[in-house]
Design an enzyme around this catalytic site. Sequence first.
Site, PDB file in Angstrom:
ATOM      1  N   TRP A 117       0.809  -1.222   0.000  1.00 26.56           N
ATOM      2  CA  TRP A 117       0.000   0.000   0.000  1.00 26.56           C
ATOM      3  C   TRP A 117       0.841   1.270   0.000  1.00 26.56           C
ATOM      4  CZ3 TRP A 117       1.777   2.522   4.143  1.00 26.56           C
ATOM      5  CH2 TRP A 117       2.286   1.758   5.192  1.00 26.56           C
ATOM      6  N   ASN A 118       2.144   1.178   0.270  1.00 31.82           N
ATOM      7  CA  ASN A 118       2.874   2.426   0.554  1.00 31.82           C
ATOM      8  C   ASN A 118       3.214   3.248  -0.685  1.00 31.82           C
ATOM      9  OD1 ASN A 118       4.811   0.548  -0.169  1.00 31.82           O
ATOM     10  ND2 ASN A 118       6.294   1.193   1.380  1.00 31.82           N
ATOM     11  N   ARG A 137       6.606  -0.447 -11.531  1.00 33.98           N
ATOM     12  CA  ARG A 137       7.955  -1.023 -11.463  1.00 33.98           C
ATOM     13  C   ARG A 137       7.950  -2.497 -11.881  1.00 33.98           C
ATOM     14  NH1 ARG A 137      11.362   0.391  -5.995  1.00 33.98           N
ATOM     15  NH2 ARG A 137      10.787  -1.678  -5.330  1.00 33.98           N
ATOM     16  N   GLY A 146       6.558  -6.406  -0.416  1.00 34.78           N
ATOM     17  CA  GLY A 146       5.850  -6.346   0.865  1.00 34.78           C
ATOM     18  C   GLY A 146       6.771  -6.780   1.987  1.00 34.78           C
ATOM     19  N   GLU A 169      10.779  -8.157  -3.237  1.00 34.16           N
ATOM     20  CA  GLU A 169      11.220  -6.856  -2.717  1.00 34.16           C
ATOM     21  C   GLU A 169      10.643  -6.753  -1.314  1.00 34.16           C
ATOM     22  OE1 GLU A 169      13.156  -4.660  -4.177  1.00 34.16           O
ATOM     23  OE2 GLU A 169      13.289  -5.522  -6.174  1.00 34.16           O
ATOM     24  N   ARG A 184      10.004  10.984   4.012  1.00 31.22           N
ATOM     25  CA  ARG A 184       9.292  10.689   2.764  1.00 31.22           C
ATOM     26  C   ARG A 184       8.234   9.622   3.039  1.00 31.22           C
ATOM     27  NH1 ARG A 184      10.404   7.549  -2.321  1.00 31.22           N
ATOM     28  NH2 ARG A 184      11.738   6.271  -1.027  1.00 31.22           N
ATOM     29  N   CYS A 212      10.211   1.283   2.403  1.00 31.30           N
ATOM     30  CA  CYS A 212      11.126   0.179   2.712  1.00 31.30           C
ATOM     31  C   CYS A 212      12.561   0.689   2.803  1.00 31.30           C
ATOM     32  CB  CYS A 212      11.019  -0.882   1.639  1.00 31.30           C
ATOM     33  SG  CYS A 212      11.236  -0.191  -0.002  1.00 31.30           S
ATOM     34  N   GLU A 249      12.088  -2.662  11.590  1.00 30.49           N
ATOM     35  CA  GLU A 249      11.578  -1.729  10.583  1.00 30.49           C
ATOM     36  C   GLU A 249      10.453  -0.915  11.232  1.00 30.49           C
ATOM     37  OE1 GLU A 249       9.598  -3.481   7.142  1.00 30.49           O
ATOM     38  OE2 GLU A 249      10.505  -1.956   5.870  1.00 30.49           O
ATOM     39  N   SER A 275      16.324   6.387  -5.216  1.00 29.12           N
ATOM     40  CA  SER A 275      15.514   5.549  -6.111  1.00 29.12           C
ATOM     41  C   SER A 275      15.442   6.209  -7.476  1.00 29.12           C
ATOM     42  CB  SER A 275      14.094   5.400  -5.567  1.00 29.12           C
ATOM     43  OG  SER A 275      14.143   4.784  -4.312  1.00 29.12           O
ATOM     44  N   GLU A 332      14.577  -4.459  -9.333  1.00 29.36           N
ATOM     45  CA  GLU A 332      13.585  -3.759 -10.156  1.00 29.36           C
ATOM     46  C   GLU A 332      14.185  -2.440 -10.590  1.00 29.36           C
ATOM     47  OE1 GLU A 332      10.006  -3.667  -7.714  1.00 29.36           O
ATOM     48  OE2 GLU A 332       9.344  -5.516  -8.677  1.00 29.36           O
TER      49      GLU A 332
HETATM   50  P1  NAP Z   1       2.434  -6.955   3.491  1.00 32.02           P
HETATM   51  O1  NAP Z   1       1.541  -7.035   4.651  1.00 32.02           O
HETATM   52  O2  NAP Z   1       3.463  -8.008   3.326  1.00 32.02           O
HETATM   53  O3  NAP Z   1       1.468  -6.899   2.213  1.00 32.02           O
HETATM   54  C1  NAP Z   1       1.976  -6.761   0.918  1.00 32.02           C
HETATM   55  C2  NAP Z   1       1.005  -7.377  -0.061  1.00 32.02           C
HETATM   56  O4  NAP Z   1       0.915  -8.769   0.199  1.00 32.02           O
HETATM   57  C3  NAP Z   1      -0.412  -6.828   0.024  1.00 32.02           C
HETATM   58  O5  NAP Z   1      -0.958  -6.787  -1.263  1.00 32.02           O
HETATM   59  C4  NAP Z   1      -1.094  -7.874   0.869  1.00 32.02           C
HETATM   60  O6  NAP Z   1      -2.494  -7.936   0.695  1.00 32.02           O
HETATM   61  C5  NAP Z   1      -0.448  -9.122   0.354  1.00 32.02           C
HETATM   62  N1  NAP Z   1      -0.559 -10.273   1.240  1.00 32.02           N
HETATM   63  C6  NAP Z   1      -0.569 -10.296   2.594  1.00 32.02           C
HETATM   64  N2  NAP Z   1      -0.683 -11.570   3.022  1.00 32.02           N
HETATM   65  C7  NAP Z   1      -0.744 -12.363   1.920  1.00 32.02           C
HETATM   66  C8  NAP Z   1      -0.859 -13.761   1.706  1.00 32.02           C
HETATM   67  N3  NAP Z   1      -0.932 -14.622   2.714  1.00 32.02           N
HETATM   68  N4  NAP Z   1      -0.888 -14.212   0.436  1.00 32.02           N
HETATM   69  C9  NAP Z   1      -0.818 -13.369  -0.593  1.00 32.02           C
HETATM   70  N5  NAP Z   1      -0.706 -12.028  -0.459  1.00 32.02           N
HETATM   71  C10 NAP Z   1      -0.656 -11.533   0.785  1.00 32.02           C
HETATM   72  O7  NAP Z   1       3.211  -5.580   3.430  1.00 32.02           O
HETATM   73  P2  NAP Z   1       2.629  -4.116   3.551  1.00 32.02           P
HETATM   74  O8  NAP Z   1       2.313  -3.856   4.968  1.00 32.02           O
HETATM   75  O9  NAP Z   1       1.560  -3.895   2.541  1.00 32.02           O
HETATM   76  O10 NAP Z   1       3.886  -3.252   3.070  1.00 32.02           O
HETATM   77  C11 NAP Z   1       4.899  -2.893   3.914  1.00 32.02           C
HETATM   78  C12 NAP Z   1       6.104  -3.790   3.729  1.00 32.02           C
HETATM   79  O11 NAP Z   1       6.494  -3.769   2.348  1.00 32.02           O
HETATM   80  C13 NAP Z   1       7.302  -3.282   4.494  1.00 32.02           C
HETATM   81  O12 NAP Z   1       7.954  -4.363   5.118  1.00 32.02           O
HETATM   82  C14 NAP Z   1       8.181  -2.675   3.405  1.00 32.02           C
HETATM   83  O13 NAP Z   1       9.544  -2.630   3.732  1.00 32.02           O
HETATM   84  C15 NAP Z   1       7.904  -3.567   2.261  1.00 32.02           C
HETATM   85  N6  NAP Z   1       8.245  -2.888   0.997  1.00 32.02           N
HETATM   86  C16 NAP Z   1       9.378  -3.281   0.335  1.00 32.02           C
HETATM   87  C17 NAP Z   1       9.754  -2.638  -0.822  1.00 32.02           C
HETATM   88  C18 NAP Z   1      10.996  -3.051  -1.562  1.00 32.02           C
HETATM   89  O14 NAP Z   1      11.162  -2.627  -2.710  1.00 32.02           O
HETATM   90  N7  NAP Z   1      11.887  -3.842  -0.988  1.00 32.02           N
HETATM   91  C19 NAP Z   1       8.991  -1.588  -1.336  1.00 32.02           C
HETATM   92  C20 NAP Z   1       7.842  -1.209  -0.635  1.00 32.02           C
HETATM   93  C21 NAP Z   1       7.479  -1.878   0.532  1.00 32.02           C
HETATM   94  P3  NAP Z   1      -3.469  -7.170   1.728  1.00 32.02           P
HETATM   95  O15 NAP Z   1      -3.347  -5.754   1.379  1.00 32.02           O
HETATM   96  O16 NAP Z   1      -4.791  -7.736   1.468  1.00 32.02           O
HETATM   97  O17 NAP Z   1      -2.957  -7.463   3.104  1.00 32.02           O
END
Ligand code: NAP
Length: 495
Positions: A165-166, A174, A243, A265, A293, A299, A396, A456, A473
Site C-alpha cells: 500500500w505504501n 515497477r 511487501g 522486494e 518521505r 522500505c 523496521e 531511487s 527492479e
Molecule cells: P504486506 O503485509 O506483506 O502486504 C503486501 C502485499 O501482500 C499486500 O498486497 C497484501 O495484501 C499481500 N498479502 C498479505 N498476506 C498475503 C498472503 N498470505 N498471500 C498473498 N498475499 C498476501 O506488506 P505491507 O504492509 O503492505 O507493506 C509494507 C512492507 O512492504 C514493508 O515491510 C516494506 O519494507 C515492504 N516494501 C518493500 C519494498 C521493496 O522494494 N523492498 C517496497 C515497498 C514496501 P493485503 O493488502 O490484502 O494485506
Amino acid sequence: MTEQHRHAEVTARALAIAPTELFVDGAWRPAADGATLDVANPATGAVLATIASAGPDDARAALDAAASARDDWARTPARTRSELLRAAFERVHELSEEFAALMTLEMGKPLTDARAEVTYGAEFLRWYAEEAVRINGRYAASPEGNLRLLTVRRPVGPCLFITPWNFPLAMATRKIAPALAAGCTVVLKPAALTPLTSLALARVLEEVGVPAGVVNVVPTASAGAVTDPLLADRRLRKLSFTGSTAVGRSLLRTSADNVLRTSMELGGCAPFIVFEDADLDLAVENAVRTKMRNIGQACNAANSFHVQRGVVEAFTDRLTERLGSLPIGNGLDAGVEVGPLVSEDARADVDTLVRDAVAAGARVATGGAVPEGPGSFYPPTVLADVPADAAILGREIFGPVAPVTSFDTEEEVLARANASEVGLAGYLHTGDMARVLRFAERLEVGLLGVNSPAISNAAAPFGGVKHSGLGREGGPEGIEEYLETVYVGLTDPFA
Ligand code: NAP
C-alpha cells in the site's frame, strides 16, 4: 471556496479516474460472488469508495485471460509494446494531479510526496518503453569450433504481481512496465488498503490500447485465498512480490511447489550513518528527507541513525528542531509535510515501538505521543540517547520516528549495521572518498546513498540482500527478471 468544498472537488476529480470493478480480460466486472470491500481515507476515516473484491473464481478468470493473451502479446512487435508503454507514460502525466490526489486520499501521503511518486512511478513506463526494443540474444562459436551457440531471450510467461500500500502507483509500474516490455502478461493483486490507484492505472493501460488479457487487476479482501490457487497453477510462470519479509517468505515456500521464478522486494531497516567528517547541515537535511518521505512508510526509509560521537549532540539537536516543526495535517492541504499513517493499526505499532524504546532508556526529544482527534496521525519523533542494543534500532519502524545512537569507529558501526538480518538500503554521510568505497564493498545492502537522500531511480537497480529479498527492479537489470534464456546448439556450418 471553503476548505471543505475544495477537498470535495479534488476528491471527486480523483475518484473519477478510478473504476470500482475488477479488470479481467479487458472488461470491468463485479466479483463473481458479488463481494465488495471499502477503501477508507486515513486522514478522516471516511469511506472513499466501495469496490469489487475478487474471489478465487475471479482470480482464475484473470489467469485464464493472461494465459490466453500470452502468445499474441509475446509475438507483438517490440516497437508496438514500447509505444503502448510510452503512451501510458504520457497519459499518467496528463492525469498527474488526479493520480497524486488519489494516492493522498487512499494512503494519506502529502500531495508533494504523491506528486513525486507520480513522476517516479510513470518513469518506469518510459524507461521500459525504451528498453523493450533492446532485448537481444547472442551468437558465438564454441571454443572447440564444433558448434554454433545461439542464445535466445523469451518472455517468462504469465506473471502474478502482489503489491503493498505504501507506493500504490510506483510498486505497480515497477513490475508491469518491464513485464510488458519483455512480452509477459500479468495478473496484479494490489493491497486491499490502496486498490484505487491500480485500478486507475489499469484504465490508463486500457485507454492507450494494451490488448485485453495482457493486464488484469483483481483487488481483494482475501489475499491468500485469491493468490494461492494461482501460485499452484502450472500456467503461472512468475511471482513478483513487494511487501513484508514475513509474507514474502511464506509466498516463497508456496512458490517452491510450482518452481516459480520469483522476485522478492521485502522489508528494510536502513542505517543512516554520519561521520564527524561529514557536512552536518547536509546530513540533517538528508536525514529529514530520508526519514519523512511517505511519513516514514518506505522500505528504504532511514530507520536508525548512527552518528559519530563528536557530532551526535549537534546532529540530534538540529534534527529535533527540523522534525519538531514540520506541518502535520490532511495531505490534501497546501504546506502539509506530514500526513496520517496508513491505518490505526500502523499507528499503534509505531507507538508501541516508541514506548519500548523509552522503557529501554531512550529519551523523547520531540513527538512520541498519539495526538487527539480523527485520523491516524503520529507526530515526527526523535529518540535521543538510544542504547546501541535497543530493539528499535533493529526493527523496521515504518513511521516518522528517528532513533539516534552514537558510535566511535568505522569498524564498530559497520559491524552493527551488518548484524541486521535484512539489507535493503543504507545511507552514508562522510567527506572521505576512501571510506565511501570501503562501505560500498562492505556494507551489506543492495542500495547505498552517499551524502544523498533520494536514490531511487527508474534507471537504477533497486533491491535488497539477505532477508530484504531476491532480484532487482529498475534499470537494465529489471527486465532480466521477465526473460528466460534459451540456448540453441547449432552444428558447425563449415563441417
Ligand atoms: P504486506 O503485509 O506483506 O502486504 C503486501 C502485499 O501482500 C499486500 O498486497 C497484501 O495484501 C499481500 N498479502 C498479505 N498476506 C498475503 C498472503 N498470505 N498471500 C498473498 N498475499 C498476501 O506488506 P505491507 O504492509 O503492505 O507493506 C509494507 C512492507 O512492504 C514493508 O515491510 C516494506 O519494507 C515492504 N516494501 C518493500 C519494498 C521493496 O522494494 N523492498 C517496497 C515497498 C514496501 P493485503 O493488502 O490484502 O494485506
